[in-house]
Each structure stands twice: as C-alpha cells, then as structure tokens.
Write a protein that holds these residues in place. Structure first.
Motif, PDB file in Angstrom:
ATOM      1  N   SER A  21      10.702  40.233  37.739  1.00 43.70           N
ATOM      2  CA  SER A  21      11.249  40.728  38.997  1.00 43.70           C
ATOM      3  C   SER A  21      12.019  39.628  39.709  1.00 43.70           C
ATOM      4  O   SER A  21      11.660  38.454  39.638  1.00 43.70           O
ATOM      5  N   GLU A  22      13.048  40.022  40.415  1.00 41.61           N
ATOM      6  CA  GLU A  22      13.804  39.108  41.267  1.00 41.61           C
ATOM      7  C   GLU A  22      13.030  38.923  42.571  1.00 41.61           C
ATOM      8  O   GLU A  22      12.562  39.906  43.157  1.00 41.61           O
ATOM      9  N   THR A  23      12.929  37.688  43.034  1.00 41.89           N
ATOM     10  CA  THR A  23      12.192  37.416  44.271  1.00 41.89           C
ATOM     11  C   THR A  23      12.756  38.222  45.433  1.00 41.89           C
ATOM     12  O   THR A  23      12.006  38.777  46.231  1.00 41.89           O
ATOM     13  N   ALA A  65       7.174  33.653  42.660  1.00 47.72           N
ATOM     14  CA  ALA A  65       7.989  34.736  43.219  1.00 47.72           C
ATOM     15  C   ALA A  65       7.215  35.477  44.308  1.00 47.72           C
ATOM     16  O   ALA A  65       7.785  35.821  45.354  1.00 47.72           O
ATOM     17  N   LEU A  66       5.929  35.705  44.074  1.00 50.13           N
ATOM     18  CA  LEU A  66       5.085  36.365  45.069  1.00 50.13           C
ATOM     19  C   LEU A  66       4.997  35.528  46.340  1.00 50.13           C
ATOM     20  O   LEU A  66       5.182  36.026  47.457  1.00 50.13           O
ATOM     21  N   ALA A  67       4.740  34.235  46.194  1.00 46.16           N
ATOM     22  CA  ALA A  67       4.641  33.341  47.353  1.00 46.16           C
ATOM     23  C   ALA A  67       5.986  33.240  48.085  1.00 46.16           C
ATOM     24  O   ALA A  67       6.026  33.241  49.319  1.00 46.16           O
ATOM     25  N   ASP A  68       7.078  33.176  47.331  1.00 41.79           N
ATOM     26  CA  ASP A  68       8.404  33.094  47.953  1.00 41.79           C
ATOM     27  C   ASP A  68       8.723  34.370  48.738  1.00 41.79           C
ATOM     28  O   ASP A  68       9.286  34.304  49.830  1.00 41.79           O
ATOM     29  N   ALA A  69       8.365  35.518  48.178  1.00 45.81           N
ATOM     30  CA  ALA A  69       8.614  36.788  48.871  1.00 45.81           C
ATOM     31  C   ALA A  69       7.765  36.888  50.139  1.00 45.81           C
ATOM     32  O   ALA A  69       8.258  37.321  51.189  1.00 45.81           O
ATOM     33  N   ASN A 151       7.487  48.005  39.846  1.00 50.60           N
ATOM     34  CA  ASN A 151       6.756  46.755  40.102  1.00 50.60           C
ATOM     35  C   ASN A 151       7.199  46.156  41.429  1.00 50.60           C
ATOM     36  O   ASN A 151       6.381  45.800  42.287  1.00 50.60           O
ATOM     37  N   GLU A 152       8.516  46.021  41.584  1.00 51.98           N
ATOM     38  CA  GLU A 152       9.068  45.405  42.793  1.00 51.98           C
ATOM     39  C   GLU A 152       8.715  46.213  44.035  1.00 51.98           C
ATOM     40  O   GLU A 152       8.328  45.649  45.067  1.00 51.98           O
ATOM     41  N   ARG A 156       6.450  44.844  47.037  1.00 56.16           N
ATOM     42  CA  ARG A 156       7.107  44.841  48.346  1.00 56.16           C
ATOM     43  C   ARG A 156       6.264  45.607  49.376  1.00 56.16           C
ATOM     44  O   ARG A 156       6.016  45.112  50.478  1.00 56.16           O
ATOM     45  N   ASP A 157       5.799  46.797  49.010  1.00 52.69           N
ATOM     46  CA  ASP A 157       4.961  47.586  49.916  1.00 52.69           C
ATOM     47  C   ASP A 157       3.634  46.883  50.199  1.00 52.69           C
ATOM     48  O   ASP A 157       3.102  46.955  51.308  1.00 52.69           O
ATOM     49  N   ASN A 158       3.108  46.189  49.193  1.00 48.37           N
ATOM     50  CA  ASN A 158       1.847  45.469  49.340  1.00 48.37           C
ATOM     51  C   ASN A 158       1.993  44.341  50.360  1.00 48.37           C
ATOM     52  O   ASN A 158       1.146  44.179  51.248  1.00 48.37           O
ATOM     53  N   ILE A 159       3.054  43.566  50.234  1.00 43.00           N
ATOM     54  CA  ILE A 159       3.301  42.468  51.177  1.00 43.00           C
ATOM     55  C   ILE A 159       3.468  43.021  52.590  1.00 43.00           C
ATOM     56  O   ILE A 159       2.921  42.471  53.557  1.00 43.00           O
TER      57      ILE A 159
END
Length: 173
Positions: A21-23, A65-69, A151-152, A156-159
């Motif tokens: 996935s793209e960040t 990527a998760l931390a950056d998002a 996935n993205e 995204r919804d989780n964050i």
C-alpha cells in the motif's frame, strides 16, 4: 472447453498477488474540531515498533507506512507534537483478514494502538480496533488491486476511528 477458457481469462480479475500500500492512501481525512486551548493540541508523537513486524501482512502494510499515515493524520488534526509530546502512540498491525478471490473484496484490518505517557513511559491506553472496508467490483479490474484498495480503506478507517476514540478518551483524562 469454452467455460474453461472464460475461467482462465477471468482469473486475474478475481485474484492475484497484492502489492504494498502507498502511505498516502492510508491517511484518513478525519476532521476533529478541538478547541483552541485543548490539552491535546500538539500532544502526541508516534513511535514504530522496536523490532520489525514479521507478519504476513507487513509486505502489504508496513509498520513504517502505518506509523507515517498515523503521523500525517495526527498532524492534520493538530495533535502531532513537534517534540516528544505528552503521549506516544505505537501502532501495530495485528491482522488483515483478506479474501482470496471475488468480485467485491472486503478486508478487515485489526490494529493495536499502545499509548504511553511520555513522562513516565507507562502504558495509559492499550486499544485494539477492527475496521472493515469493501472495494467493489467497479473499483478496479484486477482482483489484487481491489484487495490493495480494500486494505488501504480498512487501515484508513481504522486510523480515523482511533483518532476519534483517542481524542474523546484523552479529553476525559
């Protein structure tokens, strides 16, 4: 024989290898309306796991990527600290529940958010959130692309759900 050929031609549209996935695609557009004097303004920093997450999902959504998002989402909402912050959040992708094939691809992302008070380094919140997102058949032709989009969307919804939960929780502290 004709059915076999149709099945062979349709297979790539139904399944395939999922790419990372793209960040930028993981960043939600959550909009918190915190008051100007809120104790949460610039109060949060993000830390990645000290050891690599070797789960099967890390190739699709890495810890970085998760931390950056999450960092970008906190910044958008005025919560990100330029320094250490009052709280430090460590996000960890626990599970991605993905379909093997199908037209509509529904993915459930389970992410654990460990929140520590930076002054004491003690855990003040340990929250695991599961969120689901469906990429419909019209989202993309290739099945692997639909799974990546799902996935993205799930991450995204989780964050977004975490930021809303965290803001409510922290305001009550």
């Amino acid at each position: 024989m004709k059915k076999f050929l149709i099945a062979c031609l349709a297979a790539p549209a139904l399944a395939g290898c999922v790419t990372a996935s793209e960040t930028t695609a993981l960043i939600p557009q959550t909009a918190l309306n915190l008051p100007a004097g809120s104790s949460l303004n610039e109060a949060v920093s993000v830390t990645t796991l000290s050891q690599s997450n070797d789960s099967a999902f890390s190739a699709q959504v890495s810890d970085e990527a998760l931390a950056d998002a999450l960092t970008a989402a906190l910044r958008q909402n005025g919560l990100l600290s330029v320094d250490e912050g009052v709280y430090s959040v460590v996000p960890r992708l626990v599970h991605l529940d993905q379909p093997m094939a199908g037209l509509d691809m529904t993915v459930t992302a389970t992410i654990n958010y460990l929140v520590k008070a930076t002054d004491t380094d003690s855990v003040v919140l340990d929250k695991t959130i599961s969120s689901t997102f469906t990429a419909g058949a019209t989202s993309a032709f290739a099945g692997a692309t639909r799974v990546r989009l799902a996935n993205e969307g799930a991450v995204r919804d989780n964050i977004s759900e975490f930021i809303t939960f965290f803001a409510d929780w922290a305001e009550d502290q």
